[in-house]
Scaffold this active site. Structure first.
Site, PDB file in Angstrom:
ATOM      1  N   LYS A  15       0.347  -1.164   0.132  1.00  0.00           N
ATOM      2  CA  LYS A  15       0.069  -0.239   0.225  1.00  0.00           C
ATOM      3  C   LYS A  15       0.505   1.113   0.170  1.00  0.00           C
ATOM      4  CE  LYS A  15      -4.157   0.436   2.480  1.00  0.00           C
ATOM      5  NZ  LYS A  15      -5.269   0.595   3.484  1.00  0.00           N
TER       6      LYS A  15
HETATM    7  C1  E4P Z   1      -8.655   0.926   3.450  1.00  0.00           C
HETATM    8  O1  E4P Z   1      -7.132   0.201   2.973  1.00  0.00           O
HETATM    9  C2  E4P Z   1      -8.063   2.213   4.623  1.00  0.00           C
HETATM   10  O2  E4P Z   1      -7.300   2.367   5.512  1.00  0.00           O
HETATM   11  C3  E4P Z   1      -9.460   2.523   5.463  1.00  0.00           C
HETATM   12  O3  E4P Z   1     -10.330   1.776   5.294  1.00  0.00           O
HETATM   13  C4  E4P Z   1      -9.928   3.898   6.280  1.00  0.00           C
HETATM   14  O4  E4P Z   1     -10.559   3.861   6.858  1.00  0.00           O
HETATM   15  P1  E4P Z   1     -11.182   5.014   8.135  1.00  0.00           P
HETATM   16  O5  E4P Z   1     -11.323   6.003   7.319  1.00  0.00           O
HETATM   17  O6  E4P Z   1     -12.251   4.259   8.632  1.00  0.00           O
HETATM   18  O7  E4P Z   1     -10.163   4.742   9.081  1.00  0.00           O
END
Ligand code: E4P
Length: 217
Positions: free
Chosen positions: A83
């Site tokens: 990522k």
């Molecule tokens: C997924 O890859 C993200 O890191 C995650 O969905 C972020 O979610 P949030 O906005 O609830 O922290």
């Protein structure tokens, strides 16, 4: 639509995995901090349990740092998706890592133009953050629809991974908008099975069954 679980909580992943609803897992530094576990150790456990992609996030801000961290994380298993953030350096790292044949999830996407650039850089997944857009009174789902249209117009193969999902309505709407994947916290996936009329109906059936005085076994 594929379901990824957005957590670093091994117990919650195992629970959903046993139901066969887990196609992959996404983690981020905040989720790792919440788990209180060692990052590489917890990602290795998840990657061994789940066959599908497991996203592990780099924390460097420059492309070279992201490449070094990404290659290190990729050693954990063949199903690691590296990522990287949607910055110029993140896009550079994405291009190099995908050219090396690795899966890359470009995260923190908040606009269709960002998603277009990620697809041009060869991203495996683009992660538009619905909930965080809704939090500032913008329409997160409109972003998913726009990206779907743009990717379909030009045949981009980058998968749309709807992220920052907070509600069961987000899940339904992401599916209707044609997201390839939705990543949701375990609690949201559990809630998808719930309906008050199901509970009420079951209560009625059981009360009537009791009146028959019969048993199945
Ligand atoms: C997924 O890859 C993200 O890191 C995650 O969905 C972020 O979610 P949030 O906005 O609830 O922290």
């Amino acid at each position: 639509m594929k379901f990824f679980v957005d957590t670093a909580d091994i117990g919650a992943i195992r629970d959903l995995h046993q139901l066969g609803v887990v196609d992959g897992v996404t983690t981020n530094p905040s989720l790792v901090a919440k788990s209180g576990r060692d990052f590489k150790e917890v990602v290795a456990e998840i990657a061994a349990m789940v066959d599908g992609p497991v996203s592990a996030e780099t924390v460097a801000l420059d492309a070279d740092g992201m490449l070094a961290e990404g290659r290190e994380l990729a050693k954990i298993g063949d199903n690691i998706a590296i990522k990287v953030p949607l910055t110029w350096d993140g896009l550079k790292a994405c291009k190099t890592l995908t050219d090396e044949g690795r899966m890359v999830n470009v995260t923190l996407c908040f606009s269709a133009n960002q998603a277009l650039l990620a697809a041009k850089a060869g991203a495996t997944f683009i992660s538009p953050f619905l909930g965080r857009l809704d939090d500032i009174n913008l329409d997160g789902m409109e972003l998913i629809q726009d990206i779907r249209t743009i990717y379909d117009n030009y045949g981009f193969e980058t998968e749309i991974l709807a992220a920052s999902i907070r509600t069961v309505n987000h899940m339904k709407e992401a599916a209707l908008a044609g997201a390839d994947v939705a990543t949701a916290p375990p609690g949201v996936i559990h809630k998808m099975a719930e309906h008050p009329l199901t509970d009420k109906g079951l209560e009625g059936f059981l009360a009537d069954w009791k009146k028959t005085g019969q048993s199945i076994l």
